[in-house]
Design an enzyme around this catalytic site. Structure first.
Site, short mmCIF file in Angstrom:
data_model
loop_
_atom_site.label_atom_id
_atom_site.label_comp_id
_atom_site.label_asym_id
_atom_site.label_seq_id
_atom_site.Cartn_x
_atom_site.Cartn_y
_atom_site.Cartn_z
N GLN A 254 0.84 -1.20 0.00
CA GLN A 254 0.00 0.00 0.00
C GLN A 254 0.88 1.25 0.00
O GLN A 254 1.90 1.29 0.68
CB GLN A 254 -0.90 0.02 1.24
P1 GTP Z 1 -0.46 -6.21 0.26
O1 GTP Z 1 -0.14 -6.98 1.50
O2 GTP Z 1 -1.64 -5.29 0.44
O3 GTP Z 1 0.73 -5.48 -0.27
O4 GTP Z 1 -0.91 -7.27 -0.88
P2 GTP Z 1 -0.15 -8.60 -1.34
O5 GTP Z 1 0.76 -8.30 -2.46
O6 GTP Z 1 0.45 -9.30 -0.17
O7 GTP Z 1 -1.36 -9.48 -1.96
P3 GTP Z 1 -2.07 -10.74 -1.29
O8 GTP Z 1 -1.15 -11.89 -1.20
O9 GTP Z 1 -2.75 -10.31 -0.06
O10 GTP Z 1 -3.14 -11.11 -2.44
C1 GTP Z 1 -4.12 -10.19 -2.88
C2 GTP Z 1 -5.28 -10.93 -3.54
O11 GTP Z 1 -4.84 -11.53 -4.76
C3 GTP Z 1 -5.83 -12.07 -2.68
O12 GTP Z 1 -7.23 -12.08 -2.83
C4 GTP Z 1 -5.22 -13.31 -3.31
O13 GTP Z 1 -6.02 -14.46 -3.16
C5 GTP Z 1 -5.16 -12.91 -4.76
N1 GTP Z 1 -4.11 -13.62 -5.51
C6 GTP Z 1 -2.81 -13.77 -5.16
N2 GTP Z 1 -2.13 -14.46 -6.08
C7 GTP Z 1 -3.01 -14.76 -7.06
C8 GTP Z 1 -2.90 -15.47 -8.31
O14 GTP Z 1 -1.85 -15.96 -8.72
N3 GTP Z 1 -4.05 -15.57 -9.05
C9 GTP Z 1 -5.23 -15.04 -8.64
N4 GTP Z 1 -6.29 -15.19 -9.44
N5 GTP Z 1 -5.36 -14.36 -7.48
C10 GTP Z 1 -4.27 -14.23 -6.70
#
Ligand code: GTP
Ligand code: MG
Length: 171
Positions: free
Chosen positions: A62
């Site tokens: 974020q």
């Molecule tokens: P922040 O902690 O806010 O920086 O986000 P982040 O990068 O850690 O993302 P996070 O792992 O929380 O995933 C965000 C969303 O994307 C979740 O709903 C996951 O299920 C989804 N997601 C993650 N990887 C994939 C993927 O390879 N395919 C799909 N379709 N969704 C994904």
């Protein structure tokens, strides 16, 4: 037995790109969580490969937390940079953050490996790995080893290829 070498890895990328989902998949199954929520600040996680013991700083993507990233550059041995391949609108923001990272004084002069995950490759609207590479101008990175993998973090696809590459390129 032989003790694995300990390395610190910083996991970066925009919010919602899938960083925490990727790291969760790499952890031992008995420590994986079911519900992944947006990261506040950062979390420290651990996982192992065949020869390394990784400590990962899973940073929040974020915008309000991105200023935390630079405090961990000095102590990192490698970077994992995650891109949401379906997020065409924010590719330019991802590139800005990548350029800021690569130009930072604690990163610029070092040959630390950078692993890119072009994540969410399962999405119908996902850009190809080649397209993501082009939009991020990865070919311009001449002073560091880098590698890009397509991944689907939900299913765990493409992740081990990335970790194998990291293991081979961390000094
Ligand atoms: P922040 O902690 O806010 O920086 O986000 P982040 O990068 O850690 O993302 P996070 O792992 O929380 O995933 C965000 C969303 O994307 C979740 O709903 C996951 O299920 C989804 N997601 C993650 N990887 C994939 C993927 O390879 N395919 C799909 N379709 N969704 C994904
Ligand atoms: Mg997260």
């Amino acid at each position: 037995g032989l003790k694995k070498k300990e390395v610190n890895v910083l996991c970066l990328g925009l919010d919602n790109s899938g960083k925490t989902t990727i790291i969760n998949q790499l952890k031992p199954s008995n420590t994986q969580t079911q519900d992944i929520v947006p990261t506040i600040g950062f979390n420290i996680e651990k996982f192992k490969s065949s020869s390394l013991s990784f400590t990962v700083f899973d940073m929040s993507g974020q915008s309000r937390y991105r200023n935390l990233w630079e405090h961990y550059y000095k102590e990192s041995h490698a970077i994992i940079f995650v891109i949401d391949s379906g997020d065409k609108l924010r590719m330019v923001v991802a590139k800005e953050e990548l350029d800021t990272l690569l130009n930072h004084q604690d990163i610029r002069s070092r040959r630390l490996p950078v692993l890119f995950f072009a994540n969410k490759s399962d999405l119908r609207e996902a850009m190809s790995l080649v397209k993501v590479s082009q939009l991020l101008c990865l070919e311009n990175i001449k002073d560091k080893p880098w590698h890009i993998c397509a991944s689907n973090a939900v299913k765990g696809e493409g992740l081990l290829e990335g970790v194998d590459w990291l293991q081979d390129h961390i000094k």
